[in-house]
Design a protein around this motif. Sequence first.
Motif, mmCIF file in Angstrom:
data_model
loop_
_atom_site.group_PDB
_atom_site.id
_atom_site.type_symbol
_atom_site.label_atom_id
_atom_site.label_comp_id
_atom_site.label_asym_id
_atom_site.label_seq_id
_atom_site.Cartn_x
_atom_site.Cartn_y
_atom_site.Cartn_z
ATOM 1 N N LEU A 85 -3.414 -16.686 7.983
ATOM 2 C CA LEU A 85 -3.115 -16.000 9.296
ATOM 3 C C LEU A 85 -2.433 -14.944 9.256
ATOM 4 C CD1 LEU A 85 -2.026 -19.322 11.227
ATOM 5 C CD2 LEU A 85 -4.354 -18.323 11.161
ATOM 6 N N GLY A 86 -2.318 -14.149 7.991
ATOM 7 C CA GLY A 86 -1.719 -12.995 7.906
ATOM 8 C C GLY A 86 -0.261 -12.795 7.619
ATOM 9 N N TYR A 87 0.529 -13.808 7.334
ATOM 10 C CA TYR A 87 1.818 -13.842 7.058
ATOM 11 C C TYR A 87 2.011 -13.690 5.270
ATOM 12 C CZ TYR A 87 2.953 -14.916 11.744
ATOM 13 O OH TYR A 87 2.934 -14.843 13.214
ATOM 14 N N GLU A 88 2.447 -12.775 5.018
ATOM 15 C CA GLU A 88 2.535 -12.387 3.687
ATOM 16 C C GLU A 88 3.822 -12.524 3.019
ATOM 17 O OE1 GLU A 88 -0.391 -11.817 1.716
ATOM 18 O OE2 GLU A 88 -1.589 -12.214 3.401
ATOM 19 N N VAL A 89 4.643 -12.482 3.755
ATOM 20 C CA VAL A 89 6.268 -12.540 3.035
ATOM 21 C C VAL A 89 7.017 -13.697 3.497
ATOM 22 C CG1 VAL A 89 8.471 -11.172 3.716
ATOM 23 C CG2 VAL A 89 6.288 -9.720 3.576
ATOM 24 N N GLU A 90 7.751 -14.402 2.739
ATOM 25 C CA GLU A 90 8.352 -15.663 3.051
ATOM 26 C C GLU A 90 9.842 -15.079 2.590
ATOM 27 O OE1 GLU A 90 9.004 -20.211 2.321
ATOM 28 O OE2 GLU A 90 7.348 -19.440 1.476
ATOM 29 N N VAL A 91 10.948 -15.277 3.241
ATOM 30 C CA VAL A 91 12.504 -15.005 2.794
ATOM 31 C C VAL A 91 13.169 -16.396 3.021
ATOM 32 C CG1 VAL A 91 14.369 -13.517 2.903
ATOM 33 C CG2 VAL A 91 12.080 -12.581 3.120
ATOM 34 N N SER A 92 14.003 -16.826 2.012
ATOM 35 C CA SER A 92 14.774 -17.696 2.154
ATOM 36 C C SER A 92 16.320 -17.242 2.351
ATOM 37 C CB SER A 92 14.868 -18.711 0.920
ATOM 38 O OG SER A 92 15.925 -19.581 1.124
ATOM 39 N N LEU A 93 16.816 -17.274 3.555
ATOM 40 C CA LEU A 93 18.184 -16.897 4.056
ATOM 41 C C LEU A 93 19.151 -18.054 3.583
ATOM 42 C CD1 LEU A 93 17.042 -14.912 7.155
ATOM 43 C CD2 LEU A 93 17.603 -14.029 4.791
ATOM 44 N N ARG A 94 20.136 -17.837 2.760
ATOM 45 C CA ARG A 94 21.075 -18.541 2.621
ATOM 46 C C ARG A 94 22.552 -18.251 3.576
ATOM 47 N NH1 ARG A 94 21.079 -20.172 -3.750
ATOM 48 N NH2 ARG A 94 21.780 -17.892 -3.844
ATOM 49 N N ILE A 95 22.684 -18.897 4.451
ATOM 50 C CA ILE A 95 23.742 -18.607 5.425
ATOM 51 C C ILE A 95 25.202 -19.352 5.229
ATOM 52 C CG2 ILE A 95 24.255 -18.191 7.908
ATOM 53 C CD1 ILE A 95 21.264 -17.664 8.001
ATOM 54 N N SER A 96 26.262 -18.746 5.429
ATOM 55 C CA SER A 96 27.499 -19.404 5.495
ATOM 56 C C SER A 96 27.917 -19.267 6.627
ATOM 57 C CB SER A 96 28.371 -18.913 4.338
ATOM 58 O OG SER A 96 28.144 -19.132 3.184
ATOM 59 N N LEU A 97 28.542 -20.096 7.277
ATOM 60 C CA LEU A 97 28.964 -19.840 8.943
ATOM 61 C C LEU A 97 30.699 -19.690 8.783
ATOM 62 C CD1 LEU A 97 26.620 -22.429 10.538
ATOM 63 C CD2 LEU A 97 26.410 -20.224 10.575
ATOM 64 N N ASP A 98 30.886 -19.132 9.942
ATOM 65 C CA ASP A 98 32.401 -19.141 10.420
ATOM 66 C C ASP A 98 33.028 -20.397 10.883
ATOM 67 O OD1 ASP A 98 34.948 -18.571 11.251
ATOM 68 O OD2 ASP A 98 34.202 -17.473 12.721
ATOM 69 N N LYS A 99 33.611 -21.170 9.931
ATOM 70 C CA LYS A 99 34.017 -22.522 10.247
ATOM 71 C C LYS A 99 35.072 -22.551 10.989
ATOM 72 C CE LYS A 99 31.447 -23.862 5.781
ATOM 73 N NZ LYS A 99 31.645 -22.471 5.456
ATOM 74 N N THR A 100 35.798 -21.507 11.351
ATOM 75 C CA THR A 100 36.968 -21.677 12.143
ATOM 76 C C THR A 100 36.592 -21.894 13.577
ATOM 77 O OG1 THR A 100 36.707 -19.112 12.750
ATOM 78 C CG2 THR A 100 38.033 -19.841 10.804
ATOM 79 N N ASN A 101 35.431 -21.815 13.908
ATOM 80 C CA ASN A 101 34.731 -22.283 15.292
ATOM 81 C C ASN A 101 34.134 -23.814 15.000
ATOM 82 O OD1 ASN A 101 33.264 -22.657 17.481
ATOM 83 N ND2 ASN A 101 33.095 -20.562 17.837
ATOM 84 N N SER A 102 34.701 -24.721 15.908
ATOM 85 C CA SER A 102 34.198 -26.087 15.691
ATOM 86 C C SER A 102 32.704 -25.952 16.167
ATOM 87 C CB SER A 102 35.127 -26.976 16.466
ATOM 88 O OG SER A 102 35.053 -26.875 17.808
ATOM 89 N N ARG A 103 32.314 -25.028 17.076
ATOM 90 C CA ARG A 103 30.971 -25.452 17.454
ATOM 91 C C ARG A 103 29.925 -24.286 16.665
ATOM 92 N NH1 ARG A 103 28.946 -28.470 20.500
ATOM 93 N NH2 ARG A 103 27.791 -27.061 21.412
ATOM 94 N N ALA A 104 30.445 -23.890 15.747
ATOM 95 C CA ALA A 104 29.587 -22.920 14.939
ATOM 96 C C ALA A 104 28.415 -23.480 14.559
ATOM 97 C CB ALA A 104 30.397 -22.369 13.717
ATOM 98 N N PHE A 105 28.299 -24.664 13.930
ATOM 99 C CA PHE A 105 27.176 -25.178 13.362
ATOM 100 C C PHE A 105 25.968 -25.370 14.730
ATOM 101 C CE2 PHE A 105 28.824 -26.182 9.336
ATOM 102 C CZ PHE A 105 27.901 -26.242 8.556
ATOM 103 N N ASP A 106 26.487 -26.229 15.711
ATOM 104 C CA ASP A 106 25.800 -26.508 16.859
ATOM 105 C C ASP A 106 25.141 -25.117 17.363
ATOM 106 O OD1 ASP A 106 26.152 -29.254 16.296
ATOM 107 O OD2 ASP A 106 27.850 -29.118 17.500
ATOM 108 N N GLU A 107 25.908 -24.169 17.563
ATOM 109 C CA GLU A 107 25.521 -22.943 18.288
ATOM 110 C C GLU A 107 24.466 -22.129 17.634
ATOM 111 O OE1 GLU A 107 29.127 -21.061 19.622
ATOM 112 O OE2 GLU A 107 29.421 -22.707 21.062
ATOM 113 N N PHE A 108 24.782 -22.020 16.323
ATOM 114 C CA PHE A 108 23.975 -21.327 15.520
ATOM 115 C C PHE A 108 22.475 -22.151 15.266
ATOM 116 C CE2 PHE A 108 22.015 -20.900 11.438
ATOM 117 C CZ PHE A 108 21.890 -19.405 11.162
ATOM 118 N N ILE A 109 22.529 -23.252 14.908
ATOM 119 C CA ILE A 109 21.399 -24.068 15.006
ATOM 120 C C ILE A 109 20.614 -24.102 16.382
ATOM 121 C CG2 ILE A 109 20.439 -26.466 14.777
ATOM 122 C CD1 ILE A 109 21.412 -25.268 11.969
ATOM 123 N N ALA A 110 20.992 -24.048 17.312
ATOM 124 C CA ALA A 110 20.426 -24.093 18.505
ATOM 125 C C ALA A 110 19.740 -22.764 18.467
ATOM 126 C CB ALA A 110 21.288 -24.028 19.739
#
Length: 151
Positions: A60-85
């Motif tokens: 379908l014309g997508y030629e680039v795939e990138v894997s992004l490894r991300i560390s989140l700011d764990k000082t915020n208790s909602r970081a995971f939920d907000e990031f994922i959303a």
Amino acid sequence: MLDDTDRRILRFYQADPGLTAAQLAAQAGLATATCWRRVERMIENGVIRGNRAVIDWRALGYEVEVSLRISLDKTNSRAFDEFIAEARSVPDVIEIQTFLGRVDVRLSVIARDMAHYQDIYRKRILSLPHISDIEALMHVARIKSDETLPL
């Protein structure tokens, strides 16, 4: 629990989920009704979660795939939920995985070309909340991509 007959059905089913009930039964050496009852039971028990179309996004014309490894700011208790959303809303993110360890989340991003990827990265990825570190790995080749189980 699955017996040998169920495993035999699953081997043929995962090799070709497009088989008709009669074809699957013939390959598994069972009567059609018996085979189908077993398939329905495996669906009801969540062993078989469904069929899906596997689309080659490169076609379908997508030629680039990138894997992004991300560390989140764990000082915020909602970081995971907000990031994922927020990450779920990025249409070019085709996979999201979470981890325990230094890397919290991995996003798989596809793009038509590098200019398109840069645009996605700058406008959509970097605006995601709570990122403390991000590492991009450019996909070069897919050596193995197999969802079949050794039954």
